[in-house]
Design a protein around this motif. Structure first.
Motif, PDB file in Angstrom:
ATOM      1  N   VAL A  42      -5.169   4.373   4.944  1.00  0.00           N
ATOM      2  CA  VAL A  42      -3.843   4.066   4.388  1.00  0.00           C
ATOM      3  C   VAL A  42      -3.898   2.866   3.441  1.00  0.00           C
ATOM      4  CG1 VAL A  42      -1.479   3.386   4.945  1.00  0.00           C
ATOM      5  CG2 VAL A  42      -2.637   5.109   6.334  1.00  0.00           C
ATOM      6  N   LEU A  43      -4.452   1.758   3.904  1.00  0.00           N
ATOM      7  CA  LEU A  43      -4.470   0.557   3.066  1.00  0.00           C
ATOM      8  C   LEU A  43      -5.467   0.686   1.915  1.00  0.00           C
ATOM      9  CD1 LEU A  43      -4.281  -2.161   5.873  1.00  0.00           C
ATOM     10  CD2 LEU A  43      -2.402  -1.171   4.545  1.00  0.00           C
ATOM     11  N   GLY A  44      -6.632   1.245   2.213  1.00  0.00           N
ATOM     12  CA  GLY A  44      -7.599   1.501   1.148  1.00  0.00           C
ATOM     13  C   GLY A  44      -7.077   2.546   0.182  1.00  0.00           C
ATOM     14  N   GLY A  45      -6.358   3.527   0.711  1.00  0.00           N
ATOM     15  CA  GLY A  45      -5.726   4.530  -0.150  1.00  0.00           C
ATOM     16  C   GLY A  45      -4.730   3.902  -1.098  1.00  0.00           C
ATOM     17  N   GLY A  67       5.825  13.046  -0.438  1.00  0.00           N
ATOM     18  CA  GLY A  67       4.877  13.681   0.470  1.00  0.00           C
ATOM     19  C   GLY A  67       3.718  12.772   0.826  1.00  0.00           C
ATOM     20  N   VAL A  68       3.128  12.131  -0.172  1.00  0.00           N
ATOM     21  CA  VAL A  68       2.025  11.202   0.079  1.00  0.00           C
ATOM     22  C   VAL A  68       2.511  10.048   0.949  1.00  0.00           C
ATOM     23  CG1 VAL A  68       0.477   9.536  -1.031  1.00  0.00           C
ATOM     24  CG2 VAL A  68       0.755  11.807  -2.013  1.00  0.00           C
ATOM     25  N   LEU A  69       3.685   9.534   0.639  1.00  0.00           N
ATOM     26  CA  LEU A  69       4.264   8.444   1.419  1.00  0.00           C
ATOM     27  C   LEU A  69       4.512   8.872   2.866  1.00  0.00           C
ATOM     28  CD1 LEU A  69       5.448   5.585   1.508  1.00  0.00           C
ATOM     29  CD2 LEU A  69       7.612   6.570   0.722  1.00  0.00           C
ATOM     30  N   ALA A  76       0.833  -1.204   0.000  1.00  0.00           N
ATOM     31  CA  ALA A  76       0.000   0.000   0.000  1.00  0.00           C
ATOM     32  C   ALA A  76       0.869   1.256   0.000  1.00  0.00           C
ATOM     33  CB  ALA A  76      -0.935  -0.007   1.207  1.00  0.00           C
ATOM     34  N   LEU A  77       1.929   1.261   0.787  1.00  0.00           N
ATOM     35  CA  LEU A  77       2.829   2.420   0.817  1.00  0.00           C
ATOM     36  C   LEU A  77       3.505   2.615  -0.542  1.00  0.00           C
ATOM     37  CD1 LEU A  77       4.414   1.988   4.357  1.00  0.00           C
ATOM     38  CD2 LEU A  77       2.688   3.675   3.650  1.00  0.00           C
ATOM     39  N   ALA A  78       3.931   1.523  -1.157  1.00  0.00           N
ATOM     40  CA  ALA A  78       4.551   1.621  -2.487  1.00  0.00           C
ATOM     41  C   ALA A  78       3.562   2.167  -3.508  1.00  0.00           C
ATOM     42  CB  ALA A  78       5.075   0.249  -2.918  1.00  0.00           C
ATOM     43  N   LEU A 112      -3.508   2.465  -6.609  1.00  0.00           N
ATOM     44  CA  LEU A 112      -3.220   1.495  -7.658  1.00  0.00           C
ATOM     45  C   LEU A 112      -4.233   1.630  -8.797  1.00  0.00           C
ATOM     46  CD1 LEU A 112      -1.216  -0.721  -8.332  1.00  0.00           C
ATOM     47  CD2 LEU A 112      -2.667  -2.329  -7.090  1.00  0.00           C
ATOM     48  N   TYR A 113      -5.472   1.869  -8.448  1.00  0.00           N
ATOM     49  CA  TYR A 113      -6.494   2.136  -9.462  1.00  0.00           C
ATOM     50  C   TYR A 113      -6.154   3.421 -10.228  1.00  0.00           C
ATOM     51  CZ  TYR A 113     -11.036   3.002 -11.583  1.00  0.00           C
ATOM     52  OH  TYR A 113     -12.042   3.227 -12.482  1.00  0.00           O
TER      53      TYR A 113
END
Length: 130
Positions: free
Chosen positions: A91-94, A58-60, A34-36, A99-100
């Motif tokens: 975070v995980l859903g993000g 920044g997002v990371l 998710a972070l990647a 990815l989408y």
């Protein structure tokens, strides 16, 4: 001897320690993925090199800060379970939405399903341990 309560069952329990450890390992890999994905999405937003690097980083950084403060096993701020689940969803859903956003809808759906199942199993295993 056969009625001794210390005998191990013939089939391993779903809530047994190996299942818990495997699910926790998967949770770590899902968090990294998710972070990647969040970095990749941020990087894909700008032109040139400097702006994409700043956006991706920044997002990371925001995702890592949220996770470390509220959702990590040794989080600095302890939230009730509902709050932790909200942070995990963000975070995980993000990561799945990211990815989408970079053009991989099937992989995003797979990641989203893995996140939901993994988080659900983790909560189930933690409740049974208590």
């Amino acid at each position: 001897m056969g009625d001794d309560r210390t005998d191990r069952p013939a089939t391993p329990s779903v809530s047994g320690r190996p299942w818990w450890a495997a699910n926790e390992g998967l949770a770590f890999l899902v968090e990294l993925a998710a972070l990647a994905c969040l970095f990749w999405w941020g990087f894909s937003l700008g032109d040139g090199l400097a702006v994409p690097l700043l956006l991706g980083t920044g997002v990371l950084a925001i995702a890592i800060a949220l996770w470390g403060l509220f959702a990590a096993p040794r989080a600095r701020i302890r939230l009730p379970l509902a709050g932790v689940l909200v942070i995990k969803a963000v975070v995980l859903g993000g990561g799945a939405f990211a990815l989408y956003g970079v053009g991989h809808p099937v992989a995003a759906a797979v990641l989203a399903v893995v996140v939901v199942v993994n988080t659900g199993l983790a909560q189930t295993f933690r409740r049974r341990a208590e």
